[in-house]
Design a protein around this motif. Structure first.
Motif, short mmCIF file in Angstrom:
data_model
loop_
_atom_site.label_atom_id
_atom_site.label_comp_id
_atom_site.label_asym_id
_atom_site.label_seq_id
_atom_site.Cartn_x
_atom_site.Cartn_y
_atom_site.Cartn_z
N ARG A 186 -0.74 -0.40 -16.45
CA ARG A 186 -0.61 -0.68 -17.60
C ARG A 186 -1.71 -1.03 -18.48
N GLU A 187 -2.86 -1.29 -17.83
CA GLU A 187 -4.19 -1.81 -18.67
C GLU A 187 -4.80 -0.52 -19.29
N ASP A 196 0.77 -1.20 0.00
CA ASP A 196 0.09 -0.20 -0.05
C ASP A 196 0.94 1.33 -0.12
N ALA A 197 2.25 1.14 0.77
CA ALA A 197 2.81 2.25 0.86
C ALA A 197 3.60 2.72 -0.74
N LEU A 198 3.92 1.58 -1.39
CA LEU A 198 4.61 1.74 -2.59
C LEU A 198 3.38 2.18 -3.36
N TYR A 230 3.19 -6.59 -6.21
CA TYR A 230 3.35 -5.29 -6.71
C TYR A 230 3.10 -5.09 -8.06
N VAL A 231 3.31 -5.92 -8.78
CA VAL A 231 3.28 -6.04 -10.35
C VAL A 231 1.68 -6.22 -10.65
N GLU A 232 1.00 -7.34 -9.96
CA GLU A 232 -0.33 -7.57 -10.03
C GLU A 232 -1.30 -6.27 -9.51
N THR A 233 -0.85 -5.88 -8.30
CA THR A 233 -1.68 -4.83 -7.94
C THR A 233 -1.66 -3.53 -8.10
#
Length: 225
Positions: A162-163, A95-97, A153-156
């Motif tokens: 990107r989408e 969440d922070a990132l 991180y990539v998924e969420t």
């Protein structure tokens, strides 16, 4: 099990000579506890302080040095306050990132070029922030050591962003602004890579019109011939 615990607590409180509550009394108390009103609403100020503390510690020490105790101390809150919001440090760090990434603007849908310029401009503004760039670079550098964290991180965080760009490119193909058969993912990474790579290696060095030139150069190869 909870009923027995409550019965024991009440028996101890009343003393051996007092009248102990029955198991039914304890069960009723447990049922009432389950219907208590919810606590105070979450404090946005506390949320912000926790996120800022987590990012600060992450920038100082990386994921290894991040722990709930240190975050709580830096944020000026109790550990219980953090655990009520996040089950563990990985969820907190994600969440922070995610908070480092400003939301992408909603594409207007009138012109593929204008939408891409708007989206890449928002990305440029985000990576041009030296603090964000440093933390993002640290994440990438530490990512190989934490594959599960990076995958989440990539998924969420990254994939939804990107989408948004993919949807603009697909719409361009459907409208005829872009030629049929465009490799959407290749175009996506060429666009974003031109901004992210420059932000990583030359933070703060985006010349005027850079985003527009990136989009225009790419569109030379994507528009119908």
């Amino acid at each position: 099990m909870r009923t027995a615990e409550l019965t024991g607590e009440v028996t101890e409180a009343t003393g051996a000579s007092g009248t102990a509550n029955t198991a039914e009394d304890a069960a009723a108390e447990a049922a009432r506890a389950g219907h208590r009103r919810p606590g105070r609403p979450r404090s946005e100020r506390a949320d912000r302080a926790i996120i800022d503390a987590a990012l600060s510690l992450f920038a100082e020490t990386g994921p290894d040095g991040l722990c709930i105790e240190k975050v709580a101390a830096k944020a000026g809150v109790g550990k219980a306050t953090i655990y009520r919001r996040w089950p563990g440090k990985e969820d907190l760090l994600l969440d922070a990132l995610a908070a480092l990434q400003a939301p992408l603007p909603q594409p207007a849908g009138q012109s593929v070029r204008e939408d891409l310029v708007t989206l890449l401009g928002a990305m440029r503004d985000s990576v041009a922030d030296p603090c964000r760039a440093r933390e993002f670079a640290l994440l990438l550098g530490e990512g190989a050591k934490y594959p599960r964290l990076m995958a989440r991180y990539v998924e969420t965080v990254l994939e939804p962003r990107r989408e948004v760009i993919r949807s603009v490119l697909r719409r361009g193909v459907a409208s005829g602004e872009l030629r049929a058969g465009v490799d959407v993912d290749a175009a996506l990474f060429m666009l974003t890579g031109a901004v992210l790579a420059r932000g990583k290696y030359e933070p703060g060095s985006f010349p005027p019109g850079y985003v527009e030139r990136v989009v225009d150069e790419l569109l030379l190869g994507l528009t119908p011939r």
